[in-house]
Design a protein around this motif. Sequence first.
Motif, PDB file in Angstrom:
ATOM      1  N   ILE A  77       1.067  -1.344   0.018  1.00  0.00           N
ATOM      2  CA  ILE A  77      -0.494   0.256  -0.309  1.00  0.00           C
ATOM      3  C   ILE A  77       0.535   1.101   0.057  1.00  0.00           C
ATOM      4  O   ILE A  77       0.398   2.047  -0.610  1.00  0.00           O
ATOM      5  CB  ILE A  77      -1.109  -0.132   1.230  1.00  0.00           C
ATOM      6  N   ILE A  96       3.460  12.018   4.091  1.00  0.00           N
ATOM      7  CA  ILE A  96       1.953  11.794   3.860  1.00  0.00           C
ATOM      8  C   ILE A  96       1.629  12.273   5.401  1.00  0.00           C
ATOM      9  O   ILE A  96       2.100  11.913   6.190  1.00  0.00           O
ATOM     10  CB  ILE A  96       1.982  11.040   3.335  1.00  0.00           C
ATOM     11  N   LEU A  97       0.833  12.755   5.701  1.00  0.00           N
ATOM     12  CA  LEU A  97      -0.518  12.829   6.983  1.00  0.00           C
ATOM     13  C   LEU A  97      -0.471  11.553   7.397  1.00  0.00           C
ATOM     14  O   LEU A  97      -1.467  10.519   6.520  1.00  0.00           O
ATOM     15  CB  LEU A  97      -1.014  13.681   7.229  1.00  0.00           C
ATOM     16  N   GLY A 153      -3.954   7.448  11.085  1.00  0.00           N
ATOM     17  CA  GLY A 153      -4.432   7.042  12.470  1.00  0.00           C
ATOM     18  C   GLY A 153      -3.765   7.846  13.447  1.00  0.00           C
ATOM     19  O   GLY A 153      -2.838   7.700  14.288  1.00  0.00           O
ATOM     20  N   HIS A 179       0.947  13.906  13.019  1.00  0.00           N
ATOM     21  CA  HIS A 179       1.928  13.470  12.880  1.00  0.00           C
ATOM     22  C   HIS A 179       1.665  13.055  11.068  1.00  0.00           C
ATOM     23  O   HIS A 179       0.885  12.165  10.537  1.00  0.00           O
ATOM     24  CB  HIS A 179       0.573  12.176  13.220  1.00  0.00           C
ATOM     25  N   ASN A 184       9.406   1.783  13.035  1.00  0.00           N
ATOM     26  CA  ASN A 184       9.423   0.037  13.766  1.00  0.00           C
ATOM     27  C   ASN A 184      10.488  -0.468  12.435  1.00  0.00           C
ATOM     28  O   ASN A 184       9.841  -0.638  11.318  1.00  0.00           O
ATOM     29  CB  ASN A 184       7.940   0.251  13.951  1.00  0.00           C
ATOM     30  N   GLY A 232       6.433  -3.688  16.859  1.00  0.00           N
ATOM     31  CA  GLY A 232       4.942  -2.375  16.069  1.00  0.00           C
ATOM     32  C   GLY A 232       4.926  -2.134  14.900  1.00  0.00           C
ATOM     33  O   GLY A 232       3.775  -1.404  14.182  1.00  0.00           O
ATOM     34  N   GLN A 233       5.606  -2.492  13.743  1.00  0.00           N
ATOM     35  CA  GLN A 233       5.912  -2.537  12.666  1.00  0.00           C
ATOM     36  C   GLN A 233       4.506  -3.027  12.173  1.00  0.00           C
ATOM     37  O   GLN A 233       4.308  -4.629  11.860  1.00  0.00           O
ATOM     38  CB  GLN A 233       6.947  -3.134  12.055  1.00  0.00           C
TER      39      GLN A 233
HETATM   40  P1  5GP Z   1       3.255   1.197  11.715  1.00  0.00           P
HETATM   41  O1  5GP Z   1       2.996   0.606  12.555  1.00  0.00           O
HETATM   42  O2  5GP Z   1       4.155   0.067  10.314  1.00  0.00           O
HETATM   43  O3  5GP Z   1       4.951   1.883  11.587  1.00  0.00           O
HETATM   44  O4  5GP Z   1       3.124   2.214  11.263  1.00  0.00           O
HETATM   45  C1  5GP Z   1       2.321   2.350  10.210  1.00  0.00           C
HETATM   46  C2  5GP Z   1       1.797   3.969  10.207  1.00  0.00           C
HETATM   47  O5  5GP Z   1       0.944   4.030   8.776  1.00  0.00           O
HETATM   48  C3  5GP Z   1       0.139   3.423  10.744  1.00  0.00           C
HETATM   49  O6  5GP Z   1       0.653   4.924  12.216  1.00  0.00           O
HETATM   50  C4  5GP Z   1      -1.042   4.043   9.936  1.00  0.00           C
HETATM   51  O7  5GP Z   1      -1.847   4.591  11.355  1.00  0.00           O
HETATM   52  C5  5GP Z   1      -0.320   4.724   8.908  1.00  0.00           C
HETATM   53  N1  5GP Z   1      -1.004   3.888   7.232  1.00  0.00           N
HETATM   54  C6  5GP Z   1      -1.939   2.396   7.411  1.00  0.00           C
HETATM   55  N2  5GP Z   1      -2.319   2.838   6.548  1.00  0.00           N
HETATM   56  C7  5GP Z   1      -2.534   3.779   6.193  1.00  0.00           C
HETATM   57  C8  5GP Z   1      -3.014   4.441   4.855  1.00  0.00           C
HETATM   58  O8  5GP Z   1      -3.183   4.005   3.856  1.00  0.00           O
HETATM   59  N3  5GP Z   1      -2.681   5.947   4.512  1.00  0.00           N
HETATM   60  C9  5GP Z   1      -2.275   6.752   5.456  1.00  0.00           C
HETATM   61  N4  5GP Z   1      -2.201   8.062   5.392  1.00  0.00           N
HETATM   62  N5  5GP Z   1      -1.808   6.031   6.514  1.00  0.00           N
HETATM   63  C10 5GP Z   1      -1.742   4.824   6.610  1.00  0.00           C
END
Ligand code: 5GP
Length: 138
Positions: free
Chosen positions: A8, A31-32, A35, A41, A89, A95-96
Amino acid sequence: MMRDDNCIFCKIAAGEIPSKTIYEDDSYRVILDLGPATRGHALILPKDHYANLFQLPEEKCAEVMKLAKKMGTQMKENLKADGFNLVQNNGECAGQTVFHFHLHLIPRYENDGQKIGWTVGNPSSEELEEIRNRIMGE
Ligand code: 5GP
Ligand code: ZN
């Protein structure tokens, strides 16, 4: 471009899935986060697919950190943040959740109610010595 068709963040970085973009060049999109932990963030995404820090080429590590400083400065000023966390992460247990390298840019505000932390350990000097030797391959 190196990409993973099932990823994605490859699609977002390439602009095939829309995102709130706050910076873009030939190699990166910022990108913003959908979540967010706090207001503003954001995520630095390389346009090429690397699963994690260990796959990211060394020269890109330097580019990512420079971009974090530039964006962090702009965000801190314009959002009037009081502090700033960089979070990155690697691996599910860490947490990834998206396996395309990204660096979290997290503006912090007094009393934002968030915490990024861990419970503090209390190893003995012997334990620390053993760990040190292990890391250093001794
Ligand atoms: P991780 O947990 O892998 O370090 O972080 C993944 C981050 O990607 C999370 O903070 C989650 O909110 C964000 N995220 C997941 N899918 C999407 C998406 O489709 N668009 C955006 N903008 N953020 C996303
Ligand atoms: Zn990807």
